[in-house]
Design a protein around this motif. Structure first.
Motif, PDB file in Angstrom:
ATOM      1  N   ALA A  71       0.924  -1.340  -0.095  1.00 43.73           N
ATOM      2  CA  ALA A  71       0.081   0.022   0.020  1.00 43.73           C
ATOM      3  C   ALA A  71       1.045   1.283   0.115  1.00 43.73           C
ATOM      4  CB  ALA A  71      -0.905   0.063   1.036  1.00 43.73           C
ATOM      5  N   GLY A  72       2.087   1.212   0.635  1.00 44.88           N
ATOM      6  CA  GLY A  72       2.772   2.249   0.571  1.00 44.88           C
ATOM      7  C   GLY A  72       4.142   2.450  -0.388  1.00 44.88           C
ATOM      8  N   VAL A  77       9.387   4.516   4.958  1.00 49.73           N
ATOM      9  CA  VAL A  77       8.909   5.306   5.878  1.00 49.73           C
ATOM     10  C   VAL A  77       7.313   5.565   5.667  1.00 49.73           C
ATOM     11  CG1 VAL A  77       8.848   8.059   6.288  1.00 49.73           C
ATOM     12  CG2 VAL A  77      11.008   6.929   5.456  1.00 49.73           C
ATOM     13  N   ALA A  78       6.783   5.308   4.818  1.00 52.65           N
ATOM     14  CA  ALA A  78       5.310   5.199   4.570  1.00 52.65           C
ATOM     15  C   ALA A  78       4.649   3.810   4.606  1.00 52.65           C
ATOM     16  CB  ALA A  78       4.782   5.833   3.067  1.00 52.65           C
ATOM     17  N   SER A  79       5.396   3.112   5.224  1.00 55.15           N
ATOM     18  CA  SER A  79       4.971   1.531   5.258  1.00 55.15           C
ATOM     19  C   SER A  79       3.411   1.490   6.236  1.00 55.15           C
ATOM     20  CB  SER A  79       5.878   0.639   6.014  1.00 55.15           C
ATOM     21  OG  SER A  79       6.006   0.929   7.340  1.00 55.15           O
ATOM     22  N   THR A  87     -15.568  -2.687   1.057  1.00 58.11           N
ATOM     23  CA  THR A  87     -16.630  -1.850   0.045  1.00 58.11           C
ATOM     24  C   THR A  87     -15.894  -0.812  -0.742  1.00 58.11           C
ATOM     25  OG1 THR A  87     -17.300  -0.543   1.877  1.00 58.11           O
ATOM     26  CG2 THR A  87     -18.598  -2.477   1.631  1.00 58.11           C
ATOM     27  N   SER A  88     -14.522  -0.849  -0.363  1.00 59.32           N
ATOM     28  CA  SER A  88     -14.033   0.602  -1.093  1.00 59.32           C
ATOM     29  C   SER A  88     -13.761   0.230  -2.589  1.00 59.32           C
ATOM     30  CB  SER A  88     -12.304   0.548  -0.685  1.00 59.32           C
ATOM     31  OG  SER A  88     -12.026   1.392  -1.532  1.00 59.32           O
ATOM     32  N   VAL A  89     -14.047   1.284  -3.380  1.00 57.83           N
ATOM     33  CA  VAL A  89     -14.062   1.046  -4.742  1.00 57.83           C
ATOM     34  C   VAL A  89     -12.556   1.094  -5.135  1.00 57.83           C
ATOM     35  CG1 VAL A  89     -14.468   2.349  -7.041  1.00 57.83           C
ATOM     36  CG2 VAL A  89     -16.148   2.286  -5.197  1.00 57.83           C
ATOM     37  N   VAL A  90     -11.698   1.672  -4.523  1.00 59.92           N
ATOM     38  CA  VAL A  90     -10.368   1.797  -4.993  1.00 59.92           C
ATOM     39  C   VAL A  90      -9.674   0.342  -4.667  1.00 59.92           C
ATOM     40  CG1 VAL A  90      -7.971   2.708  -4.116  1.00 59.92           C
ATOM     41  CG2 VAL A  90     -10.078   4.208  -4.297  1.00 59.92           C
ATOM     42  N   LEU A  91     -10.126  -0.329  -3.691  1.00 60.22           N
ATOM     43  CA  LEU A  91      -9.447  -1.525  -3.302  1.00 60.22           C
ATOM     44  C   LEU A  91     -10.059  -2.746  -4.423  1.00 60.22           C
ATOM     45  CD1 LEU A  91      -7.989  -3.779  -1.504  1.00 60.22           C
ATOM     46  CD2 LEU A  91     -10.205  -3.830  -0.018  1.00 60.22           C
ATOM     47  N   LYS A  92     -11.295  -2.607  -4.580  1.00 66.45           N
ATOM     48  CA  LYS A  92     -11.941  -3.585  -5.530  1.00 66.45           C
ATOM     49  C   LYS A  92     -11.229  -3.202  -6.987  1.00 66.45           C
ATOM     50  CE  LYS A  92     -16.558  -3.791  -3.679  1.00 66.45           C
ATOM     51  NZ  LYS A  92     -17.835  -3.699  -3.860  1.00 66.45           N
ATOM     52  N   LYS A  93     -10.985  -1.960  -7.385  1.00 65.91           N
ATOM     53  CA  LYS A  93     -10.009  -1.706  -8.585  1.00 65.91           C
ATOM     54  C   LYS A  93      -8.845  -2.617  -8.380  1.00 65.91           C
ATOM     55  CE  LYS A  93      -8.391   1.795 -11.789  1.00 65.91           C
ATOM     56  NZ  LYS A  93      -8.349   3.176 -11.937  1.00 65.91           N
ATOM     57  N   ALA A  94      -8.061  -2.336  -7.576  1.00 61.06           N
ATOM     58  CA  ALA A  94      -7.041  -2.671  -7.252  1.00 61.06           C
ATOM     59  C   ALA A  94      -6.638  -4.082  -7.233  1.00 61.06           C
ATOM     60  CB  ALA A  94      -5.892  -2.271  -5.911  1.00 61.06           C
ATOM     61  N   VAL A  95      -7.791  -5.008  -6.725  1.00 64.39           N
ATOM     62  CA  VAL A  95      -7.772  -6.420  -6.697  1.00 64.39           C
ATOM     63  C   VAL A  95      -8.184  -6.894  -8.180  1.00 64.39           C
ATOM     64  CG1 VAL A  95      -9.289  -8.356  -5.756  1.00 64.39           C
ATOM     65  CG2 VAL A  95      -8.356  -6.700  -4.148  1.00 64.39           C
ATOM     66  N   PHE A 109      -3.988  -9.034  -1.917  1.00 64.14           N
ATOM     67  CA  PHE A 109      -3.985  -7.884  -0.872  1.00 64.14           C
ATOM     68  C   PHE A 109      -2.816  -7.602  -0.399  1.00 64.14           C
ATOM     69  CE2 PHE A 109      -7.956 -10.378  -1.114  1.00 64.14           C
ATOM     70  CZ  PHE A 109      -8.729  -9.397  -1.282  1.00 64.14           C
ATOM     71  N   ALA A 110      -2.508  -6.353   0.150  1.00 60.65           N
ATOM     72  CA  ALA A 110      -1.257  -5.878   0.496  1.00 60.65           C
ATOM     73  C   ALA A 110      -0.968  -6.615   1.912  1.00 60.65           C
ATOM     74  CB  ALA A 110      -1.118  -4.508   0.760  1.00 60.65           C
ATOM     75  N   SER A 111       0.226  -6.692   2.344  1.00 60.92           N
ATOM     76  CA  SER A 111       0.355  -7.271   3.686  1.00 60.92           C
ATOM     77  C   SER A 111       0.081  -6.029   4.624  1.00 60.92           C
ATOM     78  CB  SER A 111       1.870  -7.834   3.864  1.00 60.92           C
ATOM     79  OG  SER A 111       2.821  -6.851   3.744  1.00 60.92           O
ATOM     80  N   GLY A 112       0.147  -6.371   5.928  1.00 60.10           N
ATOM     81  CA  GLY A 112      -0.132  -5.549   7.027  1.00 60.10           C
ATOM     82  C   GLY A 112       0.698  -3.955   6.860  1.00 60.10           C
ATOM     83  N   SER A 113       2.020  -4.431   6.796  1.00 62.69           N
ATOM     84  CA  SER A 113       3.137  -3.517   6.723  1.00 62.69           C
ATOM     85  C   SER A 113       3.442  -3.000   5.370  1.00 62.69           C
ATOM     86  CB  SER A 113       4.516  -4.238   7.456  1.00 62.69           C
ATOM     87  OG  SER A 113       5.058  -5.075   6.352  1.00 62.69           O
ATOM     88  N   GLY A 114       2.930  -3.714   4.414  1.00 63.96           N
ATOM     89  CA  GLY A 114       3.523  -3.477   2.918  1.00 63.96           C
ATOM     90  C   GLY A 114       4.845  -3.733   2.693  1.00 63.96           C
ATOM     91  N   LEU A 115       5.665  -4.474   3.600  1.00 61.61           N
ATOM     92  CA  LEU A 115       6.904  -4.634   3.427  1.00 61.61           C
ATOM     93  C   LEU A 115       7.318  -6.128   3.622  1.00 61.61           C
ATOM     94  CD1 LEU A 115       8.451  -1.500   5.223  1.00 61.61           C
ATOM     95  CD2 LEU A 115       8.213  -1.799   2.680  1.00 61.61           C
ATOM     96  N   ASP A 116       6.387  -6.981   3.899  1.00 62.19           N
ATOM     97  CA  ASP A 116       6.693  -8.559   3.848  1.00 62.19           C
ATOM     98  C   ASP A 116       7.350  -8.991   2.744  1.00 62.19           C
ATOM     99  OD1 ASP A 116       6.543 -11.079   4.979  1.00 62.19           O
ATOM    100  OD2 ASP A 116       4.203 -11.108   4.581  1.00 62.19           O
ATOM    101  N   PRO A 117       8.821  -9.412   3.099  1.00 60.38           N
ATOM    102  CA  PRO A 117       9.615 -10.129   2.223  1.00 60.38           C
ATOM    103  C   PRO A 117       9.212 -11.497   1.761  1.00 60.38           C
ATOM    104  CG  PRO A 117      10.641 -10.181   4.228  1.00 60.38           C
ATOM    105  CD  PRO A 117       9.178  -9.421   4.530  1.00 60.38           C
TER     106      PRO A 117
END
Length: 179
Positions: A71-72, A77-79, A87-95, A109-117
Motif C-alpha cells: 500500500a506504501g 517510511v510510508a509503510s 466496500t472500497s471502490v479503490v480496493l476493488k479496482k486494485a484487486v 491484498f497488501a500485507s499489513g506493513s506493506g513490506l513483507d519479504p
C-alpha cells in the motif's frame, strides 16, 4: 521541595537507564550475537548491495517472482496498510487489476506493513506460469524453478510459529544464478 528533588533524581536516573544504558546494551549484544541481522540482513550479489532479506522490494519484470502488493509502494517510511474497507471502490479496482495479472489468494491484498519479504509457497507456484513464459523455459528448466521454490521454502519458526514461507529476494537471486 523534597518531592521535587526526588522526582528530578528519578527522572535523571530513568533517562540514563532507559535512554542510554539499555539501548547501548541491546546494541552491543545485538552486534555481538546477531551481527548480520543487526546490520539489516543485507544481501549482496557480486559485491553489489541488492536489498535486504527483511524488507520487500518491487519486482516488476514478468521474469521474477513478485512480493505481495504494498500500500506504501514498498517505501519504508510510508509503510503500512491501505486501511481500505472491503466496500472500497479503490480496493476493488486494485484487486481486479491484480487478478488480471494472474495473481490470486494472498497476492491480491497488501500485507499489513506493506513490506513483507515473504510469500507462501503456493503464491510462488501460482506465479510459475508467468515466469516460465517470460523466460521461455524448457520443461527441464520449469522443473528447476519448482525445485528452487521448494529449496527456498523456509519452515515455521521453531517448527511452531507462522506458516511456511519463501523469501522473494533470495528466490529471485537463485533464479538468476541457475537460469
Amino acid at each position: 521541595m523534597k518531592n521535587f528533588i526526588v522526582a528530578v533524581k528519578m527522572f535523571l536516573f530513568m533517562s540514563l537507564l532507559t535512554g542510554i544504558l539499555y539501548p547501548l546494551a541491546v546494541t552491543v549484544v545485538g552486534q555481538g550475537l546477531f551481527a548480520k541481522q543487526a546490520a539489516g540482513s543485507l544481501v549482496e550479489k557480486d559485491g553489489v548491495l541488492v536489498g535486504s532479506e527483511l524488507i520487500a522490494q518491487r519486482f516488476v519484470s514478468d521474469k521474477y517472482f513478485w512480493p505481495r502488493p504494498s500500500a506504501g509502494d514498498y517505501a519504508t517510511v510510508a509503510s503500512g496498510a491501505s486501511n481500505a474497507a472491503p466496500t472500497s471502490v479503490v480496493l476493488k479496482k486494485a484487486v481486479a487489476e491484480r487478478q488480471a495479472h494472474g495473481l490470486s489468494g494472498e497476492m491480491l491484498f497488501a500485507s499489513g506493513s506493506g513490506l513483507d519479504p515473504h510469500i507462501s509457497p503456493e503464491a510462488a507456484k501460482d506465479q510459475m506460469r508467468r515466469i516460465v513464459a517470460a523466460r521461455t523455459l524448457s520443461a527441464e528448466k520449469t522443473a528447476l524453478v519448482d525445485r528452487l521454490i521448494q529449496e527456498y521454502t523456509e519452515d515455521r519458526q521453531g517448527g511452531l510459529l507462522g506458516e511456511k514461507r519463501v523469501n522473494v529476494l533470495r528466490l529471485n537471486l537463485a533464479l538468476d544464478k541457475n537460469l
